[in-house]
Enzyme design. Structure first.
Site, short mmCIF file in Angstrom:
data_model
loop_
_atom_site.label_atom_id
_atom_site.label_comp_id
_atom_site.label_asym_id
_atom_site.label_seq_id
_atom_site.Cartn_x
_atom_site.Cartn_y
_atom_site.Cartn_z
N LYS A 52 -14.43 16.90 20.67
CA LYS A 52 -13.06 16.48 20.37
C LYS A 52 -12.08 17.03 21.40
O LYS A 52 -11.14 16.34 21.80
CB LYS A 52 -12.68 16.93 18.95
CG LYS A 52 -11.58 16.11 18.35
CD LYS A 52 -11.43 16.36 16.85
CE LYS A 52 -10.27 15.58 16.28
NZ LYS A 52 -10.10 15.80 14.84
N GLU A 101 -22.65 2.73 10.34
CA GLU A 101 -22.95 2.91 11.77
C GLU A 101 -24.24 2.22 12.18
O GLU A 101 -24.38 1.76 13.31
CB GLU A 101 -23.00 4.39 12.13
CG GLU A 101 -21.66 5.10 12.11
CD GLU A 101 -21.27 5.60 10.73
OE1 GLU A 101 -21.99 5.31 9.74
OE2 GLU A 101 -20.24 6.30 10.63
N PHE A 120 -17.92 21.52 10.03
CA PHE A 120 -17.92 20.28 9.26
C PHE A 120 -18.33 19.09 10.14
O PHE A 120 -17.78 18.90 11.23
CB PHE A 120 -16.51 20.04 8.68
CG PHE A 120 -16.42 18.76 7.91
CD1 PHE A 120 -17.14 18.58 6.74
CD2 PHE A 120 -15.62 17.72 8.36
CE1 PHE A 120 -17.08 17.39 6.04
CE2 PHE A 120 -15.55 16.52 7.66
CZ PHE A 120 -16.28 16.36 6.50
N GLN A 121 -19.28 18.35 9.68
CA GLN A 121 -19.83 17.18 10.39
C GLN A 121 -20.34 17.52 11.79
O GLN A 121 -20.28 16.70 12.70
CB GLN A 121 -18.80 16.04 10.44
CG GLN A 121 -18.52 15.46 9.06
CD GLN A 121 -17.76 14.16 9.07
OE1 GLN A 121 -16.96 13.91 9.96
NE2 GLN A 121 -17.98 13.33 8.06
N MET A 131 -44.60 -9.24 3.17
CA MET A 131 -45.63 -8.84 4.11
C MET A 131 -46.51 -7.72 3.53
O MET A 131 -47.72 -7.74 3.66
CB MET A 131 -45.00 -8.39 5.44
CG MET A 131 -46.01 -8.12 6.54
SD MET A 131 -47.08 -9.54 6.88
CE MET A 131 -46.18 -10.33 8.20
#
Lengths: 580, 195
Positions: free
Chosen positions: A181, A69, A131-132, A495
């Site tokens: 959902k 993502e 869940f999630q 760097m």
């Protein structure tokens, strides 16, 4: 008319004003109505209804399946930066949403218009540790311009219209819409999509005050040593032409922040270079000598100003910005010119006197000569066997003629690329400026290619940053974005190593990073590539990369312990910039 | 110089906005001394009253950051002499103690308090005023076994304010009028341009 034709006609003519559709379809219809052509995303449980609807929209909306993502949102950022349109990313709930956070923060600090759409668990499960399930609204509040959770599908058309309006208007930024959902599945009567043009509590542009324009023009006309510094505001405001007319009439030297890069072509005689920590010598030193500092669409970041209490204290400051919160935030403005620079610049141009400022401009040129002698020539034509990053960029310039989009990651290669890459047109430099997100370049370059398909996109990346998001080569493999990947490999986290060398007595703590065989990995993804060790092969290899039909990976081995100079050490004034 | 500032914020009534405003302070490690949310004189418009201890320069920047939020209409900041403010406090004390030992009438009069409820087991007093006033009554009641004490956030009225109706009308129009964009430089040009 046959029965069949009559039937077809009947179907095409809307019988009723409203149609019953699901929330998911409403989302896709909104995207299409907003002119979105490409979406980056990754499916998952809580966003499945949207992906199910997408199955029927494949011909209208191109969906690019990323590998993570974070890659999705960086790609959306790259897309937004080269196209000037809003970038869109889909992610699922929980880890899908948290993986967006870095990209949202990056887009927030670099003012990139993004609409992120995340799935969420069913509304009745909110707050149950389902869940999630994660509180994505509160997690993303500090890193979004606006966010909103939709639990009822009837809200979706208006909310998405608002999301796009907020993301792109005023000072752009990321907006996140979290959709449960049940709202995605819910059927409702859709009466059509109305774009949003006004939100009561939101003022994208401050009203322009003529008094300030006059005040500013007067200061400019009296100035002996006026100096223009500009940022991404010029690009975001699509005000490149207005900007050029302004500096050309006034004869001002103009220097850029790294996000302002490419708003003014590199070869313009009044383009005096880059500001800040690794910027050019002249613009930094002369910031503390100019009498009127004209800041346009930039925010006086600490990497630009160095030590604030010693920054341009002798100058009167005119600050043009669309965001009133930026005025006086870091540097006190003598005259605040609030407004969209596309509107304010022409007003100002009209009132200023046509001048040349030849002697003053000459001061910048003589600093350039000094920098050329001490830094640039050495960097471009090293006498040692090891290649320098600058000579790679120089060779690239020769081949691209400055027409390519250059996407950079974060670190030494980023500073070198920004310093030496040439640009002939705007929206050509894509980099993570404010947040400094390593791993940004590869996914951003994929997005940049979709945003500007007709252009050559070169992603310049260090060996460290490339390993952060190299899985996005999978996205290239599957969807074919012809991104040219140029890895400048110094076998160090360069760097940090440079700072350890200069400020931590060479205590090289965990900067010695090992890399895999990048070319072999690329081959695994079906991407052609090669490694170049000697400068004899450099130009041909670059040419092969650019000429190759499709994506290509070129790894160039460069000097291990080269430093980027000039440098304004932390805690120092811009005029204390070191050339070596 | 750090001093008490009261920040008044007019907003839409939106879930999550409290957090959006609160993190502007916490991100800068600034403690909110008191925070109240309430309806305003306008039906759909909410009003936050926030008290912090800071220097004006910081308060001004905070207000700009607050106003930048999409659902915020306007943020004002005021020193204590520019506002009228009150805090409400409740005190629970044992009824028998207080009835036995104190001349309740006099106590209430002295502190401008009133009894909210009087039961056999306890009595609840209420008073409104500034911090010192509500604190003084704690001192007075402590000897008699103060069971419970609670004080509300500050609510404040800006002395010079003409209300928000006029401003809201401008916000509602597609082209907000000039007044909506407050610009403190305009009135203080002399000072600003002498730097």
């Amino acid at each position: 008319m046959s029965t069949l034709e009559a039937l077809e006609q009947q179907i095409e003519t809307p019988v009723e004003k409203s149609i019953s559709i699901t929330g998911s379809e409403a989302v896709l219809k909104a995207l299409i109505a907003e002119g979105v052509k490409t979406v980056f995303g990754y499916p998952g449980g809580a966003i499945m209804p949207i992906y199910d609807a997408l199955y029927d929209y494949e011909d209208k909306l191109q969906h690019i399946l990323v590998r993570h993502e974070q890659g999705g949102i960086h790609a959306a950022q790259g897309y937004a930066r080269t196209s000037g349109n809003v970038g869109v990313v889909f992610a699922t709930s929980g880890p899908g949403a948290t993986n967006l956070v870095t990209g949202l923060a990056d887009a927030q600090i670099d003012s990139t218009p993004i609409v992120a759409i995340t799935g969420q668990v069913f509304a009745h499960l909110l707050g149950t540790d389902a869940f999630q399930e994660i509180d994505v609204i509160n997690i993303t509040t500090p890193v979004t311009k606006w966010n909103y959770q939709v639990t009822d599908a009837t809200e979706l058309p208006a909310i998405l219209a608002k999301a796009f309006y907020i993301a792109r208007s005023g000072r752009p930024g990321p907006v996140l819409i979290d959709i449960t959902k049940n709202a995605q599945l819910q059927k409702f009567d859709f009466t059509g999509y109305e774009p949003c043009h006004h939100v009561r509590s939101y003022r994208p542009k401050p009203i322009i005050r003529k008094e300030y324009i006059e005040e500013a023009a007067q200061l400019i006309n009296e100035a002996k040593k006026p100096f223009v510094i500009f940022g991404q505001g010029v690009i975001l405001g699509r005000a490149e032409a207005e900007f050029k007319a302004f500096i050309e009439k006034g004869g001002f030297p103009a220097a850029w922040t790294i996000l302002g890069l490419s708003a003014l072509e590199t070869d313009h005689p009044q383009n005096v270079g880059m500001l800040g920590m690794h910027g050019n010598y002249g613009p930094n030193v002369l910031t503390n000598e100019c009498d009127v500092l004209i800041a346009i669409g930039m925010r006086f970041d600490d990497r630009v100003t160095g030590r604030l209490d010693k920054y341009a204290k002798q100058a009167k400051v005119i600050h043009l910005d669309i965001d009133p919160a930026e005025i006086d935030k870091n540097v006190k403005a003598t005259v605040p010119v609030w407004g969209d620079c596309k509107e304010t610049l022409p007003l100002l141009t009209e009132l200023i006197t046509k001048k040349e400022h030849t002697d003053w401009l000459q001061r910048f040129y003589s600093f350039t000569e000094e920098e050329q002698a001490i830094v640039i020539r050495k960097e471009m034509h090293p006498t040692v066997e090891e290649m320098s990053m600058a000579e790679v960029i120089d060779a690239l310039n020769e081949l691209t003629k400055g027409d390519a989009v250059i996407v950079t990651d974060v670190g030494q290669h980023q500073m070198v690329a920004c310093r030496y890459a040439k640009f002939t047109q705007s929206k050509s430099n894509v980099t993570s400026g404010g947040l400094g997100t390593m791993g940004f370049a590869l996914p951003a370059a994929i997005g940049a290619k979709y945003g500007a398909p007709e252009r050559t996109v070169v992603a310049i990346i260090g060996d460290g940053g490339f390993q952060m998001t190299l899985q996005e080569m999978g996205t290239i493999m599957q969807f074919g974005a012809a991104v040219k990947i140029l890895i400048l490999n110094n076998n160090f986290l360069g760097m940090v190593r440079q700072w350890q060398e200069l400020f931590h007595s060479k205590r090289y703590s965990f900067v010695d990073i090992q890399s895999p065989n990048f070319v072999t990995i690329a081959k695994g993804y079906g991407i052609e590539g090669q490694t170049v060790h000697h400068r004899d092969g450099l130009k041909n290899a670059l040419k092969e990369m650019l000429d190759h039909d499709g994506a290509y990976l070129l790894e160039v081995m460069v000097g291990k312990e080269n430093n980027v100079f000039p440098m304004v050490p932390q805690g120092c004034s811009v005029s204390e910039i070191r050339l070596q | 110089m750090k001093q008490e500032y009261t920040i008044t914020v007019y907003t839409e009534n939106q879930i999550g906005l409290l957090n959006r405003i609160a993190i502007i302070f916490s991100r800068r490690k600034i403690n909110i001394e008191s925070l109240n949310t309430s309806p305003s004189e306008i039906d759909s418009v909410h009003r936050f009253t926030i008290v912090i201890n800071e220097v004006e320069e910081v308060v001004k920047k905070l207000c700009r950051q607050i106003e930048k939020q999409v659902e915020v209409l306007k943020a004002y900041y005021n020193t204590n002499d520019e506002i009228l403010w009150q805090e409400l406090a409740l005190y629970k004390v044992p009824t028998d103690e207080i009835a036995e030992k104190v001349k309740v009438e006099r106590l209430l009069r002295q502190y401008g308090a009133r009894a909210v409820v009087i039961r056999k087991d306890y009595t609840v007093f209420e008073t409104t005023g500034h911090r010192e006033e509500t604190e003084a009554l704690i001192k007075a009641l402590e000897p008699y076994g103060l069971i419970e004490f609670v004080r509300s956030a500050r609510v404040a009225i800006i002395k010079s304010s003409a209300g928000f109706h006029e401003k809201l009308r401008e916000f509602e129009s597609q082209q907000p009028g000039e007044e909506v964009i407050e610009n403190e430089f305009l009135n203080k040009r002399g000072e600003v341009f002498t730097m």
